[in-house]
Scaffold this motif. Sequence first.
Motif, PDB file in Angstrom:
ATOM      1  N   CYS A  51       0.831  -1.202   0.000  1.00  0.00           N
ATOM      2  CA  CYS A  51       0.000   0.000   0.000  1.00  0.00           C
ATOM      3  C   CYS A  51       0.871   1.259   0.000  1.00  0.00           C
ATOM      4  CB  CYS A  51      -0.911  -0.004   1.222  1.00  0.00           C
ATOM      5  SG  CYS A  51      -1.861   1.506   1.468  1.00  0.00           S
ATOM      6  N   SER A  52       1.970   1.242   0.776  1.00  0.00           N
ATOM      7  CA  SER A  52       2.870   2.393   0.839  1.00  0.00           C
ATOM      8  C   SER A  52       3.495   2.689  -0.514  1.00  0.00           C
ATOM      9  CB  SER A  52       3.980   2.132   1.868  1.00  0.00           C
ATOM     10  OG  SER A  52       3.447   1.973   3.157  1.00  0.00           O
ATOM     11  N   LEU A  53       3.829   1.650  -1.260  1.00  0.00           N
ATOM     12  CA  LEU A  53       4.406   1.853  -2.586  1.00  0.00           C
ATOM     13  C   LEU A  53       3.408   2.533  -3.524  1.00  0.00           C
ATOM     14  CD1 LEU A  53       6.336  -1.514  -3.118  1.00  0.00           C
ATOM     15  CD2 LEU A  53       7.233   0.684  -2.333  1.00  0.00           C
ATOM     16  N   PHE A  54       2.115   2.181  -3.392  1.00  0.00           N
ATOM     17  CA  PHE A  54       1.091   2.824  -4.221  1.00  0.00           C
ATOM     18  C   PHE A  54       0.864   4.280  -3.810  1.00  0.00           C
ATOM     19  CE2 PHE A  54      -0.178  -1.587  -5.220  1.00  0.00           C
ATOM     20  CZ  PHE A  54      -0.322  -1.472  -6.599  1.00  0.00           C
ATOM     21  N   LEU A  55       1.049   4.587  -2.530  1.00  0.00           N
ATOM     22  CA  LEU A  55       0.844   5.954  -2.046  1.00  0.00           C
ATOM     23  C   LEU A  55       2.047   6.855  -2.306  1.00  0.00           C
ATOM     24  CD1 LEU A  55      -0.852   5.307   1.420  1.00  0.00           C
ATOM     25  CD2 LEU A  55      -1.951   6.097  -0.678  1.00  0.00           C
TER      26      LEU A  55
END
Length: 369
Positions: A51-55
């Motif tokens: 999720c952090s990579l997408f954000l």
Amino acid sequence: MVDWIFLIDVLNVHLGMASALETLCGQAYGAKQYHMLGIYLQRSWIVLFICSLFLLPIFIFTTPLLKVLGQEDKIAEMAGVIGHWLIPVMFAFMMTFTCQMFLQAQSKNMIISYLAAFSISIHLLLSWLLTVKYKFGIQGALTSTILAYWIPNLGQLMFITCGGCRETWTGFSHYAFKDLWPVIKLSLSSGAMLCWDSVVLDSLELWYNTILILLTGNMKNAEVSIDALAICLNVNGLEMMISLGFLAAASVRVSNELGSGSSKAVKFSIMVTVLTSFAIGLVLFVFFLLLRGRLAYVFTDSQTVARAVANLSPLLAFSILLNSTQPVLSRVAVGARWQSIVAYVNIASYYLIGIPTGSFAWLCYENGS
């Protein structure tokens, strides 16, 4: 203020998604399946890292994104600086929320409290040194913020992996990479339903507030309007800190008792937490109604902003009263795995009713109606 709240709202997506871990760990602990807690924790790390990579692009391209949304160049450029500094904070959130929920499910709250108190002390000291004494400005404040989030993370990880949770942490396991899809689905439902941070608000409500602030940034005399709205949101957030203890207790107790199969204990836990939180909210409702015009002077010395806050105070008081029970009930839903149902209710409330109503009121104000 717009840039900071916008970016913090993005960060708080992690808290909403991490609440899936609260459900899974709470019910597993109540069912005495202690070995599963460590596996659930590792699965949550994997999901939130993805999720952090997408954000990440949001923080890298904050300036052009806010310019497209109609914000002033000065605000957007400052947001870009803050966005780059908040990237380490984003990954810190991933560890903070998951470790806290892993520990709360086992009622190991004291270690969280000790580390939080130590972190606040370090944060205050570094903030004073870097911003007041050595005049490093926003960079100094953000450096202090990064350290304040990572210090308790390291402490929590050491406590978990070095013997503080012997029953529930048995080491890293390859089973963490299996059956990820149920965790992802529950995390997405949780992320849509709630995301309480330092100010403890629903994820949907956080984005709802952000949209309102962005709309306010396009109003006439936007600076005063944003300042007044930001003060009200901060007061509301500070009041919600009180509900944080109740909502955390509600979720842990409900999930533990459901895991052990005790429905009477679940009902009793819900009744106690909701009524207690509502009683405190009622006292604060009266308190903020009486303060009205004096409230803003805690945050500003501008009489114009103070008058604007005074006009908003009745709405703020009612918001505080209603929010004294809504978050607790949402957390009960987390413990019972009802994230999806509450997510639909929140989407309808905030986006089908709240945003259209706010937009209509804004248009009427701008047109002098």
